[in-house]
Write an enzyme that holds these catalytic residues in place. Structure first.
Site, short mmCIF file in Angstrom:
data_model
loop_
_atom_site.label_atom_id
_atom_site.label_comp_id
_atom_site.label_asym_id
_atom_site.label_seq_id
_atom_site.Cartn_x
_atom_site.Cartn_y
_atom_site.Cartn_z
N GLU A 167 -49.68 8.40 21.61
CA GLU A 167 -49.59 9.35 22.74
C GLU A 167 -48.29 10.14 22.77
O GLU A 167 -47.63 10.23 23.81
CB GLU A 167 -49.82 8.60 24.06
CG GLU A 167 -51.16 7.91 24.09
CD GLU A 167 -51.39 7.06 25.34
OE1 GLU A 167 -50.58 7.12 26.27
OE2 GLU A 167 -52.40 6.33 25.37
N GLU A 272 -60.48 3.64 21.00
CA GLU A 272 -60.48 3.07 22.35
C GLU A 272 -61.70 3.58 23.12
O GLU A 272 -61.58 4.09 24.23
CB GLU A 272 -59.18 3.44 23.09
CG GLU A 272 -57.92 3.05 22.34
CD GLU A 272 -56.63 3.27 23.12
OE1 GLU A 272 -56.68 3.52 24.33
OE2 GLU A 272 -55.55 3.16 22.51
#
Ligand code: G3I
Length: 385
Positions: A167, A272
């Site tokens: 991220e 995910e």
């Protein structure tokens, strides 16, 4: 018949009956009614396509949640630690490492011959407090290098893939101004990948992020991959988190992710995957963990299914999963792994994000550890063109 197979057979009859009642409404709302639950595990159905993984929590790793552990080791051939290998747990104080849970996690994967993922080496969230207060780039470099080297070396040849940096991008494709960026400069990602490659030259090294379906964010990630490659820095793939909902992103947007990442010469891992069925406050998408909407806690319109998911939504979820997996299978040559972010609905982070205390249903197994209709539809995706 084993107890598990019996359960599966019961579930099959149950869902066939539900389908007879509810699938007749509209064919486009439902998965095909000729699904059969196979007694084979999920990952066996995907043999030759891509790995099938699940993120597991500490209760599962330590064996306290036996049912979860049984499902994980039977149904999946890859694991990711949902929290246990994050910096705040591995190195809470400078050079004070705690590998007690991480060692058990790796042991579980090795015992079951699984593809073991390490998540995540460098992430601005769930970082140790001491890392927030570092004032010099020299000190920051030393701590990050020490962390990467110590952790990756410990599991060299055991952990197969690392989410090396997690991220790092803003939605517009610029780099997030994290403590790493601020102290180490804009080339910090390249540097961290080099340290990881040195510590275990054989590990797959992944850049991982959410909202990759957004063209501007994806463009930043693609530029990163090209830059690392042109510098001769090893990068093995892009991890697409895939925290999605029933409608967004569209299949076209998902396909574009796969095509674009593949076009820069690395495989895609969906790292995910979960599908929220609950209303989203405003236009919130993705997985920015700092966001929460405490004023909406307890608002029944934001938590419409506290006592169970209506059949129509269950069918919608199953259809969405089937459509997504058909697309994944179409591009199997470009995808190396699909990992669900959790196993049972009751343990999903989506019960508490972005609004605490809701009842969400994003995964393949229900609150009683039983496979849902979405489980069948994922398998069914392998049997159709
Ligand atoms: O460790 C404490 C524990 O001591 C305490 O008793 C308990 C009480 O609530 O909280 C525990 O910490 C929680 C932690 O998970 C471990 O269970 C935190 O409150 C909670 O915020 C944290 O949430 C995790 C979240 O990352 C934090 O950023 C979720 O479980 C986890 O699913 C989620 O995973 C992230 C990926 O790593 C990166 N991509 C997005 C994804 C979803 O946010």
């Amino acid at each position: 018949m084993s107890k598990k197979n019996k359960n599966i057979a019961y579930v099959s009859v149950f869902f066939s009956l539900i389908c007879l009642i509810s699938c007749s409404n509209s064919a486009s709302d439902t998965v095909s009614s000729d699904n059969e639950i196979s007694s084979d595990s999920l990952h066996n159905h995907f043999k030759g396509l891509f790995r099938m993984g699940a993120a597991i929590n500490e209760q599962t790793i330590l064996g306290f949640d036996k049912q979860s552990k049984e499902i994980v080791t039977t149904e999946f051939n890859s694991i990711t630690p949902e929290n246990s290998l994050k910096w705040m747990y591995l190195q809470p104080e400078p050079n004070q490492f705690d590998f007690s849970v991480a060692d058990k996690y790796v042991q579980l994967g090795l015992q079951n011959n699984m593809y073991i993922v390490g998540h995540a080496l460098v992430w601005h969230s769930q970082l140790a407090d001491f890392m927030q207060n570092i004032q010099s780039s020299t000190e920051m470099n030393a701590h990050v290098q020490n962390h990467v080297n110590t952790v990756v070396s410990r599991y060299k040849g055991k952990i197969n893939a690392w989410d090396v940096v997690n991220e790092a991008f803003n939605e517009d494709g610029t780099l997030r101004t994290s403590v790493f960026y601020n102290q180490m400069g804009e080339d910090y990602i390249d540097q961290v990948f080099q340290w990881a490659a040195k510590a275990d030259p054989d590990a797959d090294l992944i850049y991982n992020d959410y909202n990759v379906y957004k063209p501007s964010k994806r463009a930043g990630i693609l530029r990163l991959v090209e830059k690392l490659k042109s510098n001769g820095t090893k990068i093995s793939g892009v991890g697409v988190q895939a925290h999605w909902d029933l409608n967004s992103p569209s299949l076209q947007e998902i396909e574009q992710i796969i095509l674009d990442i593949s076009s820069v010469g690395v495989p895609v891992s969906f790292t995910e995957l979960d599908i929220s069925v609950l209303p989203s406050p405003w236009e919130l998408v993705g997985a920015e963990v700092s966001q929460n909407f405490s004023e909406l806690e307890g608002d029944p319109t934001m938590n419409p299914y506290p006592n169970g998911l209506p059949d129509a939504i269950q069918n919608q979820l199953a259809k969405r999963y089937e459509d997504i997996f058909k697309l994944f299978i179409k591009h199997k040559d470009k995808i190396s792994r699909v990992t669900f972010w959790g196993v049972m609905d009751k343990h999903s982070w989506l019960n508490d994000w972005p609004i605490k205390g809701r009842t969400n249903y994003p995964l393949l197994f229900d609150r009683n550890y039983q496979p849902k209709k979405a489980y069948q539809s994922v398998i069914h995706a392998t049997t159709t063109d």
